[in-house]
Scaffold this motif. Structure first.
Motif, mmCIF file in Angstrom:
data_model
loop_
_atom_site.group_PDB
_atom_site.id
_atom_site.type_symbol
_atom_site.label_atom_id
_atom_site.label_comp_id
_atom_site.label_asym_id
_atom_site.label_seq_id
_atom_site.Cartn_x
_atom_site.Cartn_y
_atom_site.Cartn_z
ATOM 1 N N ARG A 1 0.891 -1.146 0.127
ATOM 2 C CA ARG A 1 -0.059 0.095 0.081
ATOM 3 C C ARG A 1 0.575 1.698 -0.185
ATOM 4 O O ARG A 1 2.292 1.455 0.499
ATOM 5 C CB ARG A 1 -0.404 0.263 0.749
ATOM 6 N N THR A 2 0.226 2.670 -0.768
ATOM 7 C CA THR A 2 1.330 3.945 -0.556
ATOM 8 C C THR A 2 0.327 4.102 1.764
ATOM 9 O O THR A 2 -0.176 3.616 1.828
ATOM 10 C CB THR A 2 0.717 4.687 -0.855
ATOM 11 N N ASP A 3 1.085 5.550 1.337
ATOM 12 C CA ASP A 3 1.223 5.977 2.396
ATOM 13 C C ASP A 3 -1.085 6.508 2.248
ATOM 14 O O ASP A 3 -1.738 7.580 3.593
ATOM 15 C CB ASP A 3 1.207 7.115 3.000
ATOM 16 N N GLU B 1 -13.083 0.141 -11.811
ATOM 17 C CA GLU B 1 -13.314 1.256 -11.403
ATOM 18 C C GLU B 1 -11.540 0.993 -9.715
ATOM 19 O O GLU B 1 -11.209 2.441 -9.835
ATOM 20 C CB GLU B 1 -14.620 1.555 -11.180
ATOM 21 N N ALA B 2 -12.086 0.598 -8.913
ATOM 22 C CA ALA B 2 -11.245 0.258 -8.234
ATOM 23 C C ALA B 2 -10.175 -0.034 -8.345
ATOM 24 O O ALA B 2 -9.241 0.485 -8.150
ATOM 25 C CB ALA B 2 -12.451 -0.827 -7.065
ATOM 26 N N GLN B 3 -9.238 -0.535 -9.379
ATOM 27 C CA GLN B 3 -8.690 -1.479 -9.923
ATOM 28 C C GLN B 3 -8.238 -0.131 -10.479
ATOM 29 O O GLN B 3 -6.759 0.000 -10.572
ATOM 30 C CB GLN B 3 -8.738 -2.236 -11.320
ATOM 31 N N LYS B 4 -8.331 1.334 -11.267
ATOM 32 C CA LYS B 4 -8.094 2.383 -11.407
ATOM 33 C C LYS B 4 -7.509 3.060 -9.911
ATOM 34 O O LYS B 4 -6.700 3.714 -10.364
ATOM 35 C CB LYS B 4 -9.348 2.882 -12.901
ATOM 36 N N LEU B 5 -8.577 3.092 -9.546
ATOM 37 C CA LEU B 5 -8.186 4.347 -8.306
ATOM 38 C C LEU B 5 -7.019 2.703 -7.198
ATOM 39 O O LEU B 5 -6.358 3.631 -6.510
ATOM 40 C CB LEU B 5 -9.604 3.513 -7.006
ATOM 41 N N GLY B 6 -7.096 2.168 -7.362
ATOM 42 C CA GLY B 6 -5.423 0.995 -6.749
ATOM 43 C C GLY B 6 -4.408 1.499 -8.035
ATOM 44 O O GLY B 6 -3.265 2.412 -6.614
ATOM 45 N N ARG B 7 -4.640 2.196 -9.179
ATOM 46 C CA ARG B 7 -2.679 1.934 -9.232
ATOM 47 C C ARG B 7 -2.680 3.576 -9.497
ATOM 48 O O ARG B 7 -1.651 3.633 -8.880
ATOM 49 C CB ARG B 7 -3.302 2.024 -11.085
ATOM 50 N N LYS B 8 -4.006 4.735 -9.007
ATOM 51 C CA LYS B 8 -4.004 5.607 -9.004
ATOM 52 C C LYS B 8 -2.809 6.350 -7.340
ATOM 53 O O LYS B 8 -2.180 6.917 -7.364
ATOM 54 C CB LYS B 8 -4.763 6.461 -9.774
ATOM 55 N N LYS B 9 -3.796 5.794 -6.579
ATOM 56 C CA LYS B 9 -3.537 5.557 -5.098
ATOM 57 C C LYS B 9 -2.730 5.275 -4.663
ATOM 58 O O LYS B 9 -3.045 6.032 -2.953
ATOM 59 C CB LYS B 9 -4.787 6.924 -4.760
ATOM 60 N N TRP B 10 -3.805 3.871 -4.150
ATOM 61 C CA TRP B 10 -3.570 2.818 -2.845
ATOM 62 C C TRP B 10 -2.466 2.324 -2.765
ATOM 63 O O TRP B 10 -2.181 1.749 -1.786
ATOM 64 C CB TRP B 10 -5.039 2.450 -2.803
ATOM 65 N N TYR B 11 -2.124 1.721 -4.025
ATOM 66 C CA TYR B 11 -1.267 0.583 -4.357
ATOM 67 C C TYR B 11 0.217 1.066 -4.566
ATOM 68 O O TYR B 11 0.431 2.207 -5.940
ATOM 69 C CB TYR B 11 -1.690 -0.774 -5.137
ATOM 70 N N ALA B 12 1.086 0.859 -3.548
ATOM 71 C CA ALA B 12 2.780 1.662 -4.566
ATOM 72 C C ALA B 12 2.844 0.313 -5.711
ATOM 73 O O ALA B 12 4.110 0.555 -6.354
ATOM 74 C CB ALA B 12 3.952 1.187 -3.281
ATOM 75 N N ALA B 13 2.654 -1.116 -5.406
ATOM 76 C CA ALA B 13 2.990 -1.951 -6.263
ATOM 77 C C ALA B 13 2.358 -3.434 -5.754
ATOM 78 O O ALA B 13 2.130 -3.208 -4.742
ATOM 79 C CB ALA B 13 4.944 -2.614 -5.857
ATOM 80 N N PHE B 14 1.932 -3.954 -6.764
ATOM 81 C CA PHE B 14 1.124 -5.349 -6.744
ATOM 82 C C PHE B 14 1.183 -6.301 -7.897
ATOM 83 O O PHE B 14 1.795 -6.155 -8.971
ATOM 84 C CB PHE B 14 -0.443 -5.041 -6.883
ATOM 85 N N THR B 15 1.156 -7.597 -7.528
ATOM 86 C CA THR B 15 1.185 -8.501 -8.441
ATOM 87 C C THR B 15 -0.093 -9.472 -8.774
ATOM 88 O O THR B 15 -0.775 -9.580 -7.583
ATOM 89 C CB THR B 15 2.343 -9.342 -8.031
ATOM 90 N N TYR C 1 -10.395 3.220 1.055
ATOM 91 C CA TYR C 1 -9.686 2.911 0.550
ATOM 92 C C TYR C 1 -10.523 1.374 1.211
ATOM 93 O O TYR C 1 -11.010 -0.067 0.479
ATOM 94 C CB TYR C 1 -8.104 2.226 1.130
ATOM 95 N N GLY C 2 -10.860 1.413 2.525
ATOM 96 C CA GLY C 2 -11.396 0.238 3.801
ATOM 97 C C GLY C 2 -12.544 0.381 2.904
ATOM 98 O O GLY C 2 -13.174 -0.656 3.207
ATOM 99 N N GLU C 3 -13.791 0.983 2.464
ATOM 100 C CA GLU C 3 -14.561 0.861 2.342
ATOM 101 C C GLU C 3 -15.049 0.253 0.849
ATOM 102 O O GLU C 3 -15.681 -0.654 0.651
ATOM 103 C CB GLU C 3 -15.430 2.172 1.899
#
Length: 105
Positions: free
Chosen positions: A21-23, A79-93, A28-30
Motif C-alpha cells: 500500500r501507499t500511505d 473502477e476500483a482497479q483504476k483507483l488502486g493504481r492511481k492512489k492505493w498501491y505502491a506495487a502489486f502482483t 480504501y477500506g470502504e
C-alpha cells in the motif's frame, strides 16, 4: 474477512493478489469491503481470504477461468482497479493458479 474460505473439492482456481500500500487511505477500506460484497454476487465466486501485515495478500477462489475473466471486467471492479493504481498501491502482483489438491485441519 477472518475466516478460512470453505472451498469445494478441487479443481478450482485461485487469484492471488499481493500488494504493498501507499500511505493514502482515502476510502480504501470502504472500497475493499464493497469489492468483497460485489465479488460474492458474481457467478463462479467460491470464497475469499485476506491478510495484511505490511504486505497484503488477498486470495479469491473461483469455479473457472471464465468467472475470473468476468470479475476482472466488472465495471465497478474496473473502477476500483483504476483507483488502486492511481492512489492505493505502491506495487502489486496478481497471479492465477489452478488448485489441484487441498487438505485441511
Amino acid at each position: 474477512m477472518s475466516d478460512i474460505a470453505n472451498t469445494p473439492v478441487p479443481p478450482y482456481y485461485a487469484v492471488i493478489f499481493t500488494n504493498l500500500r501507499t500511505d493514502i487511505d482515502d476510502g480504501y477500506g470502504e472500497m475493499a469491503g464493497k469489492m468483497v460484497k460485489l465479488a460474492e454476487q458474481q457467478p463462479g465466486f467460491l470464497g475469499v481470504e485476506s491478510a495484511r501485515d505490511g504486505l497484503g495478500i488477498t486470495v479469491s477462489y473461483w469455479q473457472d477461468l471464465e468467472s475470473i475473466k468476468q470479475w476482472k471486467a466488472n465495471v465497478d471492479h474496473l473502477e476500483a482497479q483504476k483507483l488502486g493504481r492511481k492512489k492505493w498501491y505502491a506495487a502489486f502482483t496478481a497471479r492465477i493458479a489452478k488448485v489441484e489438491r487441498e487438505y485441511s485441519l
